[in-house]
Structure formats: structure tokens, C-alpha cells
Design a protein around this motif. Structure first.
Motif, short mmCIF file in Angstrom:
data_model
loop_
_atom_site.label_atom_id
_atom_site.label_comp_id
_atom_site.label_asym_id
_atom_site.label_seq_id
_atom_site.Cartn_x
_atom_site.Cartn_y
_atom_site.Cartn_z
N LEU A 8 0.84 -1.20 0.00
CA LEU A 8 0.00 0.00 0.00
C LEU A 8 0.87 1.25 0.00
CD1 LEU A 8 -2.54 -1.05 2.80
CD2 LEU A 8 -2.91 -1.14 0.34
N VAL A 9 0.30 2.34 -0.53
CA VAL A 9 0.98 3.65 -0.42
C VAL A 9 0.00 4.65 0.19
CG1 VAL A 9 2.61 3.33 -2.31
CG2 VAL A 9 0.33 4.24 -2.80
N ARG A 10 0.54 5.74 0.73
CA ARG A 10 -0.30 6.75 1.38
C ARG A 10 -1.09 7.56 0.36
NH1 ARG A 10 1.14 8.31 6.85
NH2 ARG A 10 -0.25 10.09 6.60
N ASN A 11 -2.32 7.89 0.71
CA ASN A 11 -3.10 8.84 -0.09
C ASN A 11 -2.81 10.24 0.45
OD1 ASN A 11 -4.60 7.64 -2.15
ND2 ASN A 11 -6.10 6.83 -0.70
N PRO A 12 -3.05 11.28 -0.36
CA PRO A 12 -2.88 12.64 0.18
C PRO A 12 -3.90 12.89 1.27
CG PRO A 12 -3.91 12.68 -2.00
CD PRO A 12 -3.46 11.28 -1.77
N ASP A 13 -3.50 13.64 2.30
CA ASP A 13 -4.45 14.03 3.35
C ASP A 13 -5.11 15.34 2.91
OD1 ASP A 13 -5.80 15.02 5.58
OD2 ASP A 13 -4.42 13.99 6.95
N ILE A 14 -6.31 15.21 2.37
CA ILE A 14 -6.99 16.36 1.75
C ILE A 14 -7.34 17.42 2.80
CG2 ILE A 14 -8.92 17.04 0.27
CD1 ILE A 14 -9.06 13.88 -0.36
N LEU A 15 -7.85 16.97 3.94
CA LEU A 15 -8.27 17.91 4.99
C LEU A 15 -7.07 18.73 5.48
CD1 LEU A 15 -10.42 18.98 6.94
CD2 LEU A 15 -9.91 17.05 8.45
N ALA A 16 -5.94 18.08 5.72
CA ALA A 16 -4.75 18.79 6.19
C ALA A 16 -4.28 19.78 5.11
CB ALA A 16 -3.65 17.80 6.52
N GLU A 17 -4.35 19.34 3.85
CA GLU A 17 -3.88 20.19 2.75
C GLU A 17 -4.74 21.44 2.60
OE1 GLU A 17 -3.69 17.97 -0.91
OE2 GLU A 17 -3.42 19.78 -2.13
N ILE A 18 -6.08 21.28 2.63
CA ILE A 18 -6.93 22.47 2.43
C ILE A 18 -6.96 23.35 3.67
CG2 ILE A 18 -8.34 21.49 0.57
CD1 ILE A 18 -10.47 20.80 2.45
N SER A 19 -6.68 22.77 4.85
CA SER A 19 -6.62 23.59 6.06
C SER A 19 -5.39 24.48 6.03
CB SER A 19 -6.56 22.71 7.31
OG SER A 19 -7.72 21.94 7.43
N ALA A 20 -4.27 23.92 5.52
CA ALA A 20 -3.00 24.66 5.52
C ALA A 20 -2.94 25.69 4.39
CB ALA A 20 -1.85 23.68 5.37
N ASP A 21 -3.65 25.41 3.29
CA ASP A 21 -3.48 26.22 2.10
C ASP A 21 -4.86 26.66 1.61
OD1 ASP A 21 -2.35 27.44 -0.01
OD2 ASP A 21 -1.86 25.61 -1.13
N ARG A 22 -5.42 27.70 2.21
CA ARG A 22 -6.79 28.11 1.88
C ARG A 22 -6.76 29.16 0.78
NH1 ARG A 22 -9.63 27.74 7.86
NH2 ARG A 22 -8.13 26.19 8.61
N PRO A 23 -7.40 28.85 -0.37
CA PRO A 23 -7.33 29.81 -1.48
C PRO A 23 -8.08 31.11 -1.19
CG PRO A 23 -8.75 27.94 -2.04
CD PRO A 23 -8.13 27.64 -0.72
N ARG A 24 -8.93 31.10 -0.18
CA ARG A 24 -9.73 32.30 0.08
C ARG A 24 -9.62 32.62 1.57
NH1 ARG A 24 -15.91 32.77 -2.05
NH2 ARG A 24 -16.28 34.79 -1.08
N PRO A 25 -9.24 33.85 1.92
CA PRO A 25 -9.11 34.17 3.34
C PRO A 25 -10.47 34.03 4.05
CG PRO A 25 -8.50 36.06 1.94
CD PRO A 25 -9.01 34.99 1.04
N GLY A 26 -10.45 33.53 5.26
CA GLY A 26 -11.69 33.42 6.02
C GLY A 26 -12.48 32.16 5.73
N GLN A 27 -11.97 31.34 4.80
CA GLN A 27 -12.64 30.07 4.49
C GLN A 27 -12.68 29.19 5.75
OE1 GLN A 27 -10.52 28.00 1.33
NE2 GLN A 27 -12.31 28.32 0.03
N VAL A 28 -13.86 28.61 6.02
CA VAL A 28 -14.00 27.77 7.21
C VAL A 28 -13.86 26.31 6.80
CG1 VAL A 28 -15.51 27.11 9.13
CG2 VAL A 28 -15.50 29.48 8.30
N VAL A 29 -12.98 25.57 7.48
CA VAL A 29 -12.74 24.17 7.13
C VAL A 29 -13.16 23.27 8.29
CG1 VAL A 29 -11.02 22.46 6.39
CG2 VAL A 29 -10.81 24.84 5.64
N VAL A 30 -13.98 22.27 7.95
CA VAL A 30 -14.51 21.36 8.97
C VAL A 30 -14.11 19.93 8.62
CG1 VAL A 30 -16.61 20.58 10.17
CG2 VAL A 30 -16.53 22.88 9.16
N GLY A 31 -13.62 19.19 9.61
CA GLY A 31 -13.28 17.79 9.40
C GLY A 31 -14.15 16.90 10.27
N PHE A 32 -14.10 15.63 9.96
CA PHE A 32 -14.80 14.62 10.76
C PHE A 32 -13.76 13.65 11.29
CE2 PHE A 32 -19.51 14.39 10.57
CZ PHE A 32 -19.73 15.62 9.97
N ALA A 33 -13.99 13.12 12.45
CA ALA A 33 -13.09 12.09 12.97
C ALA A 33 -13.94 10.95 13.49
CB ALA A 33 -12.24 12.66 14.09
#
Ligand code: CTP
Length: 400
Positions: free
Chosen positions: A302-327
């Protein structure tokens, strides 16, 4: 208790026949419905049908039963007005405040929530005149459902199709439940991911998970009822498309990432409710993997998939964008949740306990929503819609 009073406005489009099913859903679930068709709607479905199905008189003009002042009364007494189908002409009249028949008069006198379910050909929907009228109506607080994509009246297909009446009904029920509260997500674009990714091993097998997509679909449905434009990136969910929601179907984690990133630039909020596979098979066999007599199977790399939530939390194309994850956690639920919130860098994390018989595929959910600001919002066991409403309450408070 009095029955909720619904005005069903019907304008002149072929989808008028589907509004009869919407009407039945309202009456069978205890709503008092007054149908107000336009004169052209009666070319498609006659007054007798509306009257028999609603149990109420039907008129199109302000000149019938004038002593009852219907052009004012019907709108004033309504708890909800829903126009389905709403033609380009009707949307234009509503946006400009014209009042040349009973329905358009009713729209001017209504002080309750108003829902429009447009249905028309793609060209008419996309025309700048229609788009500006829709924007005007949304700015004023009306919920204008995005039309569905699919087969139109003739042989052509595209955006403009009347959404499934069952889904319009569900949206109206939610709008009614919220009462006169202004649609607080009006003018916002939200992206929701739902379902579970499948990582193919060969043409017939995949690594998957048990997510049904119900929580993500509930989030999409409730956001639409609160006035948002919704993009639902749906991974392998066998669920009907919620009314007014743009559904982007995907299969794998990599496809889900691409679809979310494509919708992200103008999004105000992103909710990652999908169960994304952390790993995928290192290689894909183009032919079916066969068992070999007397031999043990090859170990699965197996290989790792990209962590989408971490990526969009760190690099938000729009200031003030709210990011919500589930665990989804099985042990030490809150402690693991707090650590995950930090690790992923999102603003909110919905933490729920999962197990063999908990949450996956169920109609109910129980969770705690953790905020990066240290807040903790417990949501007791209840329908997935209730958790969804809580998530949007918390998101709406954080939107600037
Ligand atoms: N998620 C994601 N990309 C991944 C894996 C998960 O965007 N490759 C998102 C999910 O949509 C969810 C959140 O991350 O919103 C939490 O997923 P979870 O699988 O619980 O977190 P993991 O990082 O996998 O943590 P662990 O394996 O330690 O439980």
C-alpha cells in the motif's frame, strides 16, 4: 395545533405535472395547501386536478372571490410559499415585483419563507437575465433551488431539470421547521464531501469502507435549505441527489481531492464528511488477480493517499474560508479528537464514536464538535440532520 399553511405556486412549465406529487406529499403529511397556478400553468395541468388534490378552491386571477381579498390574504396567512416549477418568466416577475395575477400578488404579500424550484431549458437558466433575477431573489432571502442536471423536455439534456419532488418536499420541510429565520447561508458557496472512497486493486476489487454518505448528504440538504449554493463531492454513495445541490460523483481519494480542490476557490466553507482511504494499493492490476494452485497470495503493498483535509486547512485559497473535518474514533474519542484537530489544522472537527453497529449507515448520530478556539459542542443522539444543523450554526458564526 393548526396545520402549517403552504401556498404551492405553479407556473407554466411542463414540470407542472410533477408538482402534483409535491402537493400530495404536503397534504398527506398534514399541511393545508392552497394551490395558486398561473394561467399558463393551467395549459399543462387543469384546475380540477389542483382543486381535487388540495381540497381547496383554485384560481389564477385576483378577480375571483374579490370579497375575500385573496390577493392579500393568501400570502399574509401562509407559513411557506413554494413555487414549483418556477419558470424564467415567473422568476423575472418575482425579482422585479410585478403583480399581474394571483401568484405574483401572493409573492408580494407573503412575509414567510419563499422557495423557488426553477425548471427550464439550460439556455434560459444560464441567460444572464435569469441569473441576475435569481441573484436578486437570493439576496432578498428567498431560497432558489439549483435545477437538476438531466433529461429536459425534448431529446436534449442539461441543467434545468425539475428536481425530484421528494427532495423538494424534504427541503421545504426543513425551511418550514426553521420558520421565518433568514436563510443565514444565502449567497454562500459550501463544499461538502460525502461517502467513502474506493481504491481499486484490479478491475473487480477495491479497498473500501463502510461509510454510507448519509451524514454528508444531510449536511448538503440542510445547507441548501439555509440558502447556500452547495457542491456535494460524493464518493460511492447510493443516495438520491438532494434538491438544489450540485453533485460531483467520484470514486477514489485522488479523484475526491481533485473535485474538492476544483470547487474550492470560491467556497466559503468546506466540510469533509467523506471517509477517505488513508492508503491505496501500490499498483493496479489491469487484469483480474487470479489465485494460483498451491501458492499463498502475494502480500498487498500500500501507499499513502494525500491528506486532503490537512492540505486544504493549511493552504486556503480564500481568506476566512472555514474548514470542517470529521473524525471517526473507536477509543479515547475526545483525546484523539483534540489531537487530530491540531494535526489537521481545521477550524472545527466533528468527533464521533464508531463501531460495528454505531454510526455507519445508521439514521442517527451522536457527536462532539471541537473548535480550534477551544470550544466543545456536544450533540446528543438524534437524526443526522440535527448534527448537520449544528455544524452549519457553528460554521455560520465563523463566516466573515
Ligand atoms: N481525510 C482526508 N484525507 C485523507 C484521510 C482523511 O481529507 N486521506 C479527512 C476525512 O474526510 C475526515 C478527516 O480527515 O474529515 C479525519 O479522517 P480520519 O480517517 O479519522 O483521520 P486520519 O488522519 O486517518 O487519522 P487516523 O488514521 O489516525 O485515525
Amino acid at each position: 395545533m393548526d396545520k402549517p399553511k403552504v401556498v404551492l405556486g405553479v407556473s407554466g412549465g411542463i414540470a407542472a405535472y410533477k408538482a402534483a406529487e409535491l402537493l400530495r406529499r404536503f397534504t398527506e403529511s398534514g399541511h393545508e395547501v392552497r394551490v395558486v397556478p398561473t394561467a399558463s400553468a393551467l395549459h399543462f395541468v387543469g384546475a380540477a386536478t389542483w382543486s381535487a388534490l388540495s381540497g381547496n378552491p383554485v384560481s389564477t386571477e385576483v378577480w375571483d372571490d374579490v370579497h375575500e381579498v385573496p390577493h392579500v390574504r393568501i400570502g399574509q396567512h401562509a407559513d411557506l410559499v413554494v413555487v414549483a416549477p418556477a419558470t424564467a418568466d415567473l422568476l423575472a416577475k418575482a425579482a422585479h415585483g410585478l403583480a399581474d395575477d394571483l401568484l405574483t400578488n401572493t409573492l408580494l404579500t407573503a412575509r414567510c419563507p419563499v422557495v423557488f424550484a426553477p425548471a427550464m431549458h439550460t439556455e434560459m437558466w444560464e441567460h444572464p437575465a435569469t441569473q441576475e433575477n435569481v441573484a436578486t431573489l437570493r439576496r432578498r432571502g428567498a431560497v432558489v433551488i439549483e435545477p437538476a442536471v438531466g433529461r429536459l423536455t425534448g431529446v436534449d439534456t442539461g441543467k434545468g431539470r425539475f428536481p425530484d419532488p421528494a427532495e423538494i418536499f424534504e427541503l421545504c420541510r426543513r425551511v418550514l421547521a426553521r420558520g421565518v429565520t433568514a436563510p443565514d447561508l444565502a449567497g454562500r458557496h459550501v463544499v461538502v464531501s460525502a461517502g467513502g472512497t474506493r481504491e481499486p486493486l484490479d478491475p473487480v476489487r477495491f479497498l473500501g469502507n463502510r461509510s454510507s454518505g448519509k451524514q454528508g448528504y444531510a449536511l448538503a440538504r440542510t445547507a441548501a435549505a439555509r440558502g447556500a449554493r452547495v457542491t456535494l463531492v460524493s464518493a460511492n454513495a447510493a443516495l438520491p441527489a438532494p434538491a438544489g445541490v450540485d453533485v460531483v460523483p467520484v470514486g477514489t481519494a485522488v479523484e475526491l481531492r481533485e473535485a474538492v480542490l476544483a470547487a474550492l476557490p470560491d467556497a466559503d466553507a468546506v466540510v469533509m464528511a467523506a471517509a477517505v482511504a488513508d492508503f491505496r494499493p501500490a499498483s493496479y492490476a489491469t487484469g483480474k488477480i487470479k489465485k494460483k494452485d498451491g501458492q499463498e497470495p502475494e502480500p498487498l503493498a500500500l501507499v499513502r493517499n494525500p491528506d486532503i483535509l490537512a492540505e486544504i486547512s493549511a493552504d486556503r485559497p480564500r481568506p476566512g474560508q472555514v474548514v470542517v473535518g470529521f473524525a471517526a474514533e473507536t477509543d479515547d474519542v475526545l483525546a484523539n479528537g483534540r489531537a487530530k484537530l491540531k494535526r489537521k489544522g481545521c477550524d472545527l472537527l466533528v468527533v464521533n464514536e464508531v463501531g460495528e453497529r454505531k454510526t455507519f449507515g445508521a439514521e442517527e448520530n451522536e457527536a462532539v464538535v471541537l473548535g480550534a478556539d477551544g470550544t466543545e459542542t456536544p450533540v446528543p443522539r438524534g437524526p443526522k440532520e440535527v448534527l448537520a444543523e449544528t455544524v452549519w450554526d457553528l460554521v455560520a458564526r465563523r463566516l466573515v
